[in-house]
Design a protein around this motif. Structure first.
Motif, PDB file in Angstrom:
ATOM      1  N   UNK A   2      12.563  -0.239  41.118  1.00 42.51           N
ATOM      2  CA  UNK A   2      12.171  -1.221  40.109  1.00 42.51           C
ATOM      3  C   UNK A   2      11.989  -2.604  40.741  1.00 42.51           C
ATOM      4  N   UNK A   3      12.911  -2.973  41.610  1.00 44.36           N
ATOM      5  CA  UNK A   3      12.823  -4.254  42.314  1.00 44.36           C
ATOM      6  C   UNK A   3      11.548  -4.339  43.144  1.00 44.36           C
ATOM      7  N   UNK A   4      11.286  -3.268  43.899  1.00 42.70           N
ATOM      8  CA  UNK A   4      10.116  -3.244  44.777  1.00 42.70           C
ATOM      9  C   UNK A   4       8.821  -3.261  43.979  1.00 42.70           C
ATOM     10  N   UNK A   5       8.798  -2.550  42.860  1.00 42.37           N
ATOM     11  CA  UNK A   5       7.589  -2.480  42.031  1.00 42.37           C
ATOM     12  C   UNK A   5       7.217  -3.859  41.496  1.00 42.37           C
ATOM     13  N   UNK A   6       8.216  -4.580  40.982  1.00 40.37           N
ATOM     14  CA  UNK A   6       7.953  -5.916  40.447  1.00 40.37           C
ATOM     15  C   UNK A   6       7.458  -6.861  41.530  1.00 40.37           C
ATOM     16  N   UNK A   7       8.120  -6.811  42.690  1.00 41.76           N
ATOM     17  CA  UNK A   7       7.757  -7.705  43.784  1.00 41.76           C
ATOM     18  C   UNK A   7       6.348  -7.420  44.291  1.00 41.76           C
ATOM     19  N   UNK A   8       6.018  -6.147  44.435  1.00 43.40           N
ATOM     20  CA  UNK A   8       4.690  -5.784  44.916  1.00 43.40           C
ATOM     21  C   UNK A   8       3.616  -6.193  43.911  1.00 43.40           C
ATOM     22  N   UNK A   9       3.890  -5.956  42.634  1.00 40.69           N
ATOM     23  CA  UNK A   9       2.909  -6.328  41.606  1.00 40.69           C
ATOM     24  C   UNK A   9       2.631  -7.834  41.641  1.00 40.69           C
ATOM     25  N   UNK A  10       3.672  -8.636  41.820  1.00 38.98           N
ATOM     26  CA  UNK A  10       3.458 -10.080  41.807  1.00 38.98           C
ATOM     27  C   UNK A  10       2.674 -10.551  43.037  1.00 38.98           C
ATOM     28  N   UNK A  11       3.035 -10.071  44.222  1.00 37.40           N
ATOM     29  CA  UNK A  11       2.324 -10.571  45.406  1.00 37.40           C
ATOM     30  C   UNK A  11       0.921  -9.967  45.540  1.00 37.40           C
ATOM     31  N   UNK A  12       0.644  -8.933  44.739  1.00 39.23           N
ATOM     32  CA  UNK A  12      -0.716  -8.385  44.698  1.00 39.23           C
ATOM     33  C   UNK A  12      -1.565  -9.087  43.643  1.00 39.23           C
ATOM     34  N   UNK A  13      -1.036 -10.153  43.040  1.00 37.65           N
ATOM     35  CA  UNK A  13      -1.819 -10.940  42.096  1.00 37.65           C
ATOM     36  C   UNK A  13      -1.495 -10.715  40.643  1.00 37.65           C
TER      37      UNK A  13
END
Length: 475
Positions: free
Chosen positions: A364-375
């Motif tokens: 869950x942590x990784x998903x949120x972080x990836x979504x944000x830095x992908x725009x």
């Protein structure tokens, strides 16, 4: 319930494997106990020390190296910087001499077989991971203290209320996802920017930046070492390390001499789906094989789930050309806030909530972080976090032989892949139409944890742990 401020450096701690709750936590508890005494009395006044392990710490302590961690802590060795390759030699010396240097200075008689007691059938009510220390003084007096290892390397002493860092007043206090979203809407700031402002309450910006880059450096070093180390994991299961062989197979003879060249060589292989998938798995395997070998890892948010976030971040660096310091900092800041929301509203301890509390939270942590830095927007990032956890609900913790190996290591690969999938789903979705919120899934995870049988909470009393007929050493 009092507000608990949690820093990014609470969620991401540098330590030694294989378990944050069963290794790092007891290690930190032992150091805390010794240093608390040292502040009041000379350690030379102590004649003997005894340790009692309760609940999950007792049942799976041998497999998790709890006894080793306790001894390292009693010697005041620092898990962030000690020489991990020397741990086995230090244990051998204690075993052969029957002596331990308390606090690194005071020699006492110590027999791990007698002085570390595994109370298999006893648990304390506050938390399944409990350890009590008893120090006897030469004048006949004694002192005792009990600590609980509550997941992710966090410890709390019996009678204490707060487990966060020094209590500070944050500009943007956050307990739930809705609190975070409120501040994002009010200020227009991204999630990582909100977290960054909160971190300034603890330390200067330059110190936070340096610390986060060090966290990423430890993660990178762990990935690289794991991808270049062969052999069999310790503990008796005879699990063969796979990351190094997979690394060789995927690179097909291409050469390099350091981490950056290695990344360049991986990129040369293209971005075919199966090729990318194999590399994400390889990155995660590498970290958790190091973790299982008493290597240096970062709790993310735990040791058992330490491979998910590094694997997803390394995926971003390699396959999304994301090797910029600012992007890496943003990833870690966003991930840490999601992790703290789960810790406050549910648990990050497998002994309390099963593996959904470790692999599920890390995904869950990784998903949120990836979504944000992908725009992605703030709401898309939180949607990604929700999707990832929604599809880990009910995941049990059933380590075979009490070791963080099977099924733990492979579960990190699955958590990483789910995080990437959840991120992509959120980026292609409109949060306005989402039926499930992150706060709802946090509550559901906690409800599920409370309903889950203790057999599936890091006790090795159920699941794969009792259905795989393997010959193991007694533990």
């Amino acid at each position: 319930m009092p507000y608990e401020p949690i820093s990014v450096f609470d969620m991401f701690k540098i330590g030694v494997g294989p378990s944050s709750s069963h290794t790092l936590g007891p290690w930190r508890a032992a150091r805390t106990f010794i240093n608390t005494i040292r502040e009041k009395l000379p350690l030379s006044n102590i004649s003997a020390v005894q340790i009692l392990l309760y609940g999950s710490l007792a049942k799976t302590g041998k497999g998790h190296g709890t006894d080793i961690a306790i001894q390292m802590g009693l010697m005041d060795e620092d898990p962030t910087s000690c020489a991990v390759e020397a741990i086995s030699d230090q244990m051998l010396i204690i075993q052969e001499t029957g002596e331990l240097f308390l606090g690194g200075t005071n020699r006492i008689e110590f027999d791990p077989q007698k002085d570390i007691v595994f109370l298999m059938n006893e648990s304390l009510p506050f938390h399944p991971n409990a350890v009590s220390f008893l120090a006897n003084f030469k004048n006949g007096n004694h002192i005792a203290a009990t600590y609980y290892s509550i997941g992710g390397g966090f410890i709390v002493q019996e009678g204490e209320r707060s487990v966060g860092k020094d209590h500070v007043s944050l500009p943007f206090p956050i307990d739930r996802a809705n609190d975070l979203l409120h501040w994002c809407r009010k200020t227009g700031l991204a999630i990582h920017e909100i977290v960054w402002e909160n971190e300034l309450a603890w330390r200067p910006e330059s110190v936070t930046r340096k610390g986060l880059l060090n966290i990423w450096n430890v993660m990178k070093t762990c990935i690289y070492k794991g991808c270049h180390t062969e052999g069999v994991l310790p503990g008796g299961l005879n699990v063969k390390r796979r990351a190094a062989a997979l690394n060789k197979k995927l690179l097909k003879g291409r050469t390099y001499t350091n981490f950056d060249e290695w990344v360049g060589v991986i990129r040369e292989g293209g971005n075919d789906f199966s090729y990318t998938l194999d590399w994400v798995s390889c990155f995660a395997l590498a970290v958790n094989e190091e973790n299982a070998s008493f290597g240096r890892v970062v709790t993310a948010p735990t040791n058992g789930a330490a491979g998910v976030i590094p694997a997803v971040l390394q995926y971003f660096v390699v396959f999304c050309n994301g090797n910029q310091e600012d992007s890496i900092l943003q990833f870690l800041l966003t991930a840490s806030e999601v992790g703290s929301i789960f810790k406050k509203g549910s648990t990050i301890s497998a002994a309390m909530g099963g593996c959904q509390a470790e692999i599920g939270v890390s995904s869950s942590m990784a998903a949120a972080a990836l979504a944000e830095i992908m725009g992605g927007t703030q709401r898309q990032a939180l949607m990604a976090a929700e999707i990832a956890m929604e599809h880990h609900l009910g995941l049990t913790c059933d380590p075979i032989g009490g070791l963080v190996q099977v099924p733990c290591i492979e579960r990190n690969t699955m958590g990483a892949i789910k995080a990437i999938t959840a991120s992509q789903l959120a980026l292609q979705s409109a949060p306005d139409f989402a039926k499930v919120s992150l706060d709802a899934v946090v509550k559901t995870m906690w409800d599920t944890a409370q309903d889950m049988s203790s057999k599936y909470k890091e006790t090795s009393d159920g699941g794969l742990a009792v259905n795989i007929p393997l010959s193991l050493p007694e533990c």
